[in-house]
Design a protein around this motif. Sequence first.
Motif, PDB file in Angstrom:
ATOM      1  N   VAL A  82       0.961  -1.208  -0.059  1.00 33.13           N
ATOM      2  CA  VAL A  82       0.005   0.173   0.166  1.00 33.13           C
ATOM      3  C   VAL A  82       0.951   1.428   0.047  1.00 33.13           C
ATOM      4  N   SER A  83       0.342   2.472  -0.450  1.00 37.91           N
ATOM      5  CA  SER A  83       1.169   3.767  -0.317  1.00 37.91           C
ATOM      6  C   SER A  83      -0.110   4.819  -0.075  1.00 37.91           C
TER       7      SER A  83
ATOM      8  N   ALA B  98       6.836   4.473   2.569  1.00 39.57           N
ATOM      9  CA  ALA B  98       7.231   4.754   3.810  1.00 39.57           C
ATOM     10  C   ALA B  98       8.569   5.827   4.221  1.00 39.57           C
ATOM     11  N   PRO B  99       9.619   5.840   3.474  1.00 36.69           N
ATOM     12  CA  PRO B  99      10.555   6.728   3.282  1.00 36.69           C
ATOM     13  C   PRO B  99      10.374   8.179   3.003  1.00 36.69           C
ATOM     14  N   GLN B 100       9.314   8.289   2.332  1.00 34.05           N
ATOM     15  CA  GLN B 100       8.788   9.701   1.797  1.00 34.05           C
ATOM     16  C   GLN B 100       7.592  10.168   2.676  1.00 34.05           C
ATOM     17  N   LEU B 101       6.976   9.047   3.223  1.00 35.60           N
ATOM     18  CA  LEU B 101       5.750   9.558   4.236  1.00 35.60           C
ATOM     19  C   LEU B 101       6.142   9.856   5.398  1.00 35.60           C
TER      20      LEU B 101
ATOM     21  N   HIS C  17       6.247  13.616   6.116  1.00 39.21           N
ATOM     22  CA  HIS C  17       4.921  14.283   6.546  1.00 39.21           C
ATOM     23  C   HIS C  17       4.436  13.689   7.869  1.00 39.21           C
ATOM     24  N   PRO C  18       4.835  14.136   8.917  1.00 40.63           N
ATOM     25  CA  PRO C  18       4.219  13.513  10.168  1.00 40.63           C
ATOM     26  C   PRO C  18       2.705  13.287  10.281  1.00 40.63           C
ATOM     27  N   ALA C  19       2.017  14.165   9.881  1.00 37.61           N
ATOM     28  CA  ALA C  19       0.448  13.902   9.981  1.00 37.61           C
ATOM     29  C   ALA C  19       0.113  12.734   9.086  1.00 37.61           C
ATOM     30  N   ARG C  20       0.514  12.778   7.819  1.00 38.70           N
ATOM     31  CA  ARG C  20       0.127  12.006   7.018  1.00 38.70           C
ATOM     32  C   ARG C  20       0.733  10.366   7.366  1.00 38.70           C
ATOM     33  N   PHE C  21       1.762  10.174   7.838  1.00 31.73           N
ATOM     34  CA  PHE C  21       2.194   8.977   8.214  1.00 31.73           C
ATOM     35  C   PHE C  21       1.511   8.412   9.420  1.00 31.73           C
TER      36      PHE C  21
END
Length: 561
Positions: free
Chosen positions: A49-50, A73-76, A79-83
């Motif tokens: 998933v992404s 995950a490395p890009q997500l 963006h703490p709120a999105r992760f």
Amino acid sequence: MEIAMRAPLDPPFEEISPPLRAFLGRTLPPSMSPAVLGDNVEEGRILPVSWTRLHTESNLGSHSPEIIVIVDAPQLVLHPARFVRAMLTIRETWPSALIHAPGVSGADTMALLTFLGVDLHDTARCRVSAVSGSVIDSFGPRKCQSDESLEELLSISVQAMLAEARTIRAALARGGMRALVESRASSSPRAMEMLRFRDEALAVSHPSSGPLVVRSGRRFEVAGGEVLHSPTVRDWHMFIDTCWKPPAQQTRAMVLLPCSATKPYTRSPSHAAFRRRLHHPSIHEMMVTSPFGLVPRELEMLWPAAHYEVPVSGRWSYDEREMLCERLALLIERVQPEVIIDHALPDGLIEQVKRRTKHDIHLLECTELSGTDDLVSKGTTVIRTLRSDSSPTAETNLELLEKVGLCVIDGLNLKRSSGRELALEQLRSVARRLHGSDAWLDHCSLSGRPPQWRVCFQGHEVAEWLPNRGRFAFRANGIPFLGQTNVFPLVELTGDHPLRGDVFARMILDTPNNLREGQDVIIVSDGKVVGMGRVVSPGWECGRTPGVQVKVTRRVPSTSL
């Protein structure tokens, strides 16, 4: 994508299973969401998933994977709120699946990632760090030292991860995961952002969350200021602000007392001294503490009030003062006691409360109290018995507490009530906290000796209060009666699984989605009440994960009420 197993992890656990494979499909950066990817993932044991796929592929929820891989995950994590939102969505949609966030784990992030729901960690980030000449320990990346060779960097980072994994397992076992996460996140602004976003998200999606009853050895560890925003503390604040009310015999007068290092407070020498000076059961005792703000005497045996440890310095931070001021203002406006004896508040805080509330508060120094006529006023009279820069247990302060207490008793003409009547009202307050309602105590009476009271209905014992465990023990003969009160949630079993042991996921036909760990539930099968138990897992997980879901405590006998 391929995941190879190094141990026999599939039943019957005799040989290593073949590698698991999955097609990744297209992956776009989170910033391009909600762009349509143009392909769908296939059903299988692995679900890639992404962030984009979570927002564009509507049939993802129909999959039943064993492992979920967050491919971006490395890009997500940038963006703490999105992760955090992605982790909460994945965990609650597939509660039984293992979650893998490749490329983001290290000794410095393992605790937080585990706290957010990540189950599988890899060493990819450690490998990249070793190539650049850095080591990742529990405080984050650092340059290698003079006694560390370049060939050892990867091994050092991996050993740090293994040590952190052991620390995490120990923290999970003792219930101290929150404190560990705060200590690790304090060195990383981005990690602290994730922790705060998680607390805010849970406050919206699960305002009443966390356990109600825990095992006797579990502790609520207080590590820092962030604990004021934890779901457990917010849940306690919400209950005191909206649902708590004093026993009917103690509505007119209240005394604010400091907390103690000994839990529950009643067992501490300081509170023994306070109670010897108060003389009268009609004055309600309210403890002032951080991070919970206010703890009523009758609830001091419950989780988390009886299980926390906090540094006792006598000094309150700005955030703690604001929290306490808000709790007091809401309590005074809602309960409106006639007199409050202040033997605990920090200097100047009651003046803050007076400015914040519209309720009429009359401040009176104990030296100004010349007689009972001084207590007659509209609103609430607050009398301070604690001198500045002195201990609440100092003899002069205890004498003031006793003098003011006697004056309040005479001035309000407080009457002594039956000990059992007061105890029943206090147990009603406990029931409102543990069960959301005290209706099951209607028409009940108490027997036995305090503090381990027996609750009886029509002469038959239906429950026993266990103060050392902070819960009620219900009797088997009283379960049908308790089921008729409509207070306890129902867990319905399938007809082909008779109740013989504990309740497992495959046995559950229907259950509420707002159950909490430690909550008492009625077990029903084929429309009949067959038993009672305590919830082991939260409602969003109950019935959807392997293992015991409800620990059965009583079964209905052939003869019952």
